[in-house]
Design a protein around this motif. Structure first.
Motif, PDB file in Angstrom:
ATOM      1  N   SER A   1       0.771  -1.493   0.235  1.00 39.70           N
ATOM      2  CA  SER A   1      -0.118   0.239  -0.071  1.00 39.70           C
ATOM      3  C   SER A   1       1.140   1.128   0.084  1.00 39.70           C
ATOM      4  O   SER A   1       0.313   2.536  -0.413  1.00 39.70           O
TER       5      SER A   1
ATOM      6  N   THR B   1       4.149   1.854   4.840  1.00 40.61           N
ATOM      7  CA  THR B   1       5.603   1.472   5.144  1.00 40.61           C
ATOM      8  C   THR B   1       6.342   2.608   5.112  1.00 40.61           C
ATOM      9  O   THR B   1       7.105   3.575   6.091  1.00 40.61           O
TER      10      THR B   1
ATOM     11  N   VAL C   1       3.547 -13.248  -0.411  1.00 33.58           N
ATOM     12  CA  VAL C   1       4.649 -13.549  -0.244  1.00 33.58           C
ATOM     13  C   VAL C   1       5.523 -13.788   0.482  1.00 33.58           C
ATOM     14  O   VAL C   1       4.901 -13.066   1.803  1.00 33.58           O
TER      15      VAL C   1
ATOM     16  N   ASP D   1       7.983 -13.011   6.533  1.00 36.48           N
ATOM     17  CA  ASP D   1       7.231 -13.271   7.578  1.00 36.48           C
ATOM     18  C   ASP D   1       5.562 -13.575   7.121  1.00 36.48           C
ATOM     19  O   ASP D   1       5.183 -13.049   6.876  1.00 36.48           O
TER      20      ASP D   1
END
Ligand code: 5GP
Ligand code: MG
Length: 186
Positions: free
Chosen positions: A114, A117, A163, A169
């Motif tokens: 998106s 971050t 992924v 993770d």
């Protein structure tokens, strides 16, 4: 490994892992990105800021291939994903310590989804008035909605799938897989 299967099975019942980008291909691409980055900065000093924990492997492989003098800085943000595979609210866990005023900054993350971050970290960096600030992500999801920010360098564009591996993770697991795999429901 080349038959599309990966050594690690899924630790989550009902999910399986499918090979997306094998380790050798990742390494080739990281080397190419490092060459391009080096061409832009030449031998000027750089502050490389890595977003933990997903960019752990990408950051360390990229750093090993950059030849200019550089400082490394780590920041940690959590996007509350847990067992969710969709973007959600983000929270700072460890903020930037370095002073980047008047310096060239390269922000490195695992994946641009998106863009929340990167946008959050960029806001903090730009407040300090760096000489320049560019971004490099290993993966960029091709999604219907445009991300909040674009990256200057992208390793691989990928489909809108979830992924894991090579630092990424799901629910805290799978970071140690050397390849990038799609975690999909059976
Ligand atoms: P954004 O803030 O751009 O939506 O998402 C970026 C962050 O979410 C990345 O730094 C990464 O940690 C996490 N993320 C986004 N997509 C994926 C994905 O497909 N797999 C994993 N494991 N993490 C992801
Ligand atoms: Mg991340």
């Amino acid at each position: 490994m080349s038959n599309g299967r990966i050594g690690h099975g899924s630790s989550h019942p009902g999910y399986e892992l499918a090979m997306l980008i094998p380790r050798a291909e990742i390494q080739r691409r990281v080397a190419a990105l490092a060459r391009r980055i080096h061409r832009i900065y030449d031998n000027q000093p750089l502050v490389v800021i890595g977003v933990m924990s997903g960019a752990l492997f990408f950051l360390s492989d990229l750093l090993r291939r950059l030849e200019q003098p550089l400082q490394v800085e780590l920041v940690t943000l959590r996007s509350y994903r847990g067992k969710s595979t969709k973007p959600s609210k983000i929270q700072w866990i460890h903020r930037m310590q370095a002073d980047v005023a008047g310096k060239h900054v390269l922000l490195v993350d695992d994946i641009l989804d998106s863009g929340q971050t990167l946008a959050t970290v960029l806001r903090t960096i730009r407040r300090q008035k760096p000489l320049s600030c560019r971004t490099c992500v290993l993966l960029r999801k091709e999604r219907a909605e445009k991300p909040k920010v674009e990256a200057d360098w992208i390793g691989f564009p990928i489909a809108d799938v979830f992924v894991v591996g090579y630092g990424l993770d799901f629910d805290g697991l799978y970071r140690n897989i050397p390849d990038i795999a799609v975690l999909q429901q059976k």
